[in-house]
Scaffold this motif. Structure first.
Motif, PDB file in Angstrom:
ATOM      1  N   PRO A 179     -17.842 -34.769 -42.017  1.00 59.15           N
ATOM      2  CA  PRO A 179     -17.146 -34.613 -40.738  1.00 59.15           C
ATOM      3  C   PRO A 179     -17.897 -35.343 -39.615  1.00 59.15           C
ATOM      4  CG  PRO A 179     -17.343 -32.494 -41.849  1.00 59.15           C
ATOM      5  CD  PRO A 179     -18.183 -33.472 -42.622  1.00 59.15           C
ATOM      6  N   ILE A 180     -17.156 -35.950 -38.724  1.00 63.98           N
ATOM      7  CA  ILE A 180     -17.743 -36.652 -37.581  1.00 63.98           C
ATOM      8  C   ILE A 180     -17.518 -35.814 -36.335  1.00 63.98           C
ATOM      9  CG2 ILE A 180     -17.531 -38.680 -36.078  1.00 63.98           C
ATOM     10  CD1 ILE A 180     -16.878 -40.299 -38.598  1.00 63.98           C
ATOM     11  N   ASP A 181     -18.586 -35.578 -35.613  1.00 68.89           N
ATOM     12  CA  ASP A 181     -18.527 -34.866 -34.348  1.00 68.89           C
ATOM     13  C   ASP A 181     -18.104 -35.882 -33.282  1.00 68.89           C
ATOM     14  OD1 ASP A 181     -19.109 -33.730 -31.835  1.00 68.89           O
ATOM     15  OD2 ASP A 181     -20.852 -32.628 -32.619  1.00 68.89           O
ATOM     16  N   GLU A 237     -17.256 -35.606 -30.142  1.00 68.28           N
ATOM     17  CA  GLU A 237     -17.908 -35.465 -28.841  1.00 68.28           C
ATOM     18  C   GLU A 237     -19.291 -36.133 -28.879  1.00 68.28           C
ATOM     19  OE1 GLU A 237     -19.534 -31.836 -26.102  1.00 68.28           O
ATOM     20  OE2 GLU A 237     -17.548 -31.580 -27.001  1.00 68.28           O
ATOM     21  N   LYS A 238     -20.017 -35.902 -29.967  1.00 67.45           N
ATOM     22  CA  LYS A 238     -21.338 -36.516 -30.116  1.00 67.45           C
ATOM     23  C   LYS A 238     -21.221 -38.039 -30.244  1.00 67.45           C
ATOM     24  CE  LYS A 238     -25.489 -36.328 -32.990  1.00 67.45           C
ATOM     25  NZ  LYS A 238     -26.133 -35.667 -34.153  1.00 67.45           N
ATOM     26  N   ALA A 265     -12.790 -40.662 -37.267  1.00 69.36           N
ATOM     27  CA  ALA A 265     -13.075 -39.843 -38.451  1.00 69.36           C
ATOM     28  C   ALA A 265     -12.530 -40.479 -39.727  1.00 69.36           C
ATOM     29  CB  ALA A 265     -12.505 -38.441 -38.269  1.00 69.36           C
TER      30      ALA A 265
END
Length: 100
Positions: free
Chosen positions: A25-27, A29-30, A14
Motif C-alpha cells: 500500500p502507498i501512503d 499523503e506521505k 497506487a
C-alpha cells in the motif's frame, strides 16, 4: 538559473509500475509530502521549479525525468521501458527533437 520540471503526484499512483519489488500500500499523503519536499529542495538549490498538473490516468507520470535527457543545446525524449508508461512520452520511438 537551473530549471526543474516536476509533476504533481497522480491520484492513481497506487497503481504505479513495479518491476523489482512486491506491491505494498502507498501512503498518498506521505507521497505528496515527500514530493513537495523534493520540490522545495530543488528551489533551495536555486532551481526554478515548474510544476505540471497531475495526470490522473498516468500513475508514474510524476517521474518526468525518466524519459528525458536535457542539455543546454538539446533535449531528447526517449520511449519508456514498459508499454504502459509509453503514453507519458508521446513522441514516436524513433523520434527525437532538438530544442534551442
Amino acid at each position: 538559473m537551473l530549471t526543474a520540471i516536476t509533476r504533481k503526484v497522480s491520484s492513481s499512483f497506487a497503481d504505479c509500475e513495479l518491476s523489482f519489488i512486491e506491491r505494498r500500500p502507498i501512503d498518498m499523503e506521505k507521497a505528496r509530502a515527500q514530493h513537495h519536499a523534493y520540490e522545495a529542495l530543488l528551489e533551495k538549490l536555486v532551481a526554478k521549479v515548474i510544476s505540471l498538473a497531475e495526470e490522473k490516468e498516468l500513475p508514474d507520470s510524476m517521474f518526468v525525468e525518466d524519459p528525458a535527457i536535457v542539455l543546454d543545446e538539446v533535449a531528447i525524449i526517449c520511449p519508456l521501458g514498459t508499454e504502459r508508461r509509453r503514453r507519458e512520452s508521446p513522441l514516436p520511438q524513433s523520434c527525437s527533437r532538438t530544442v534551442s
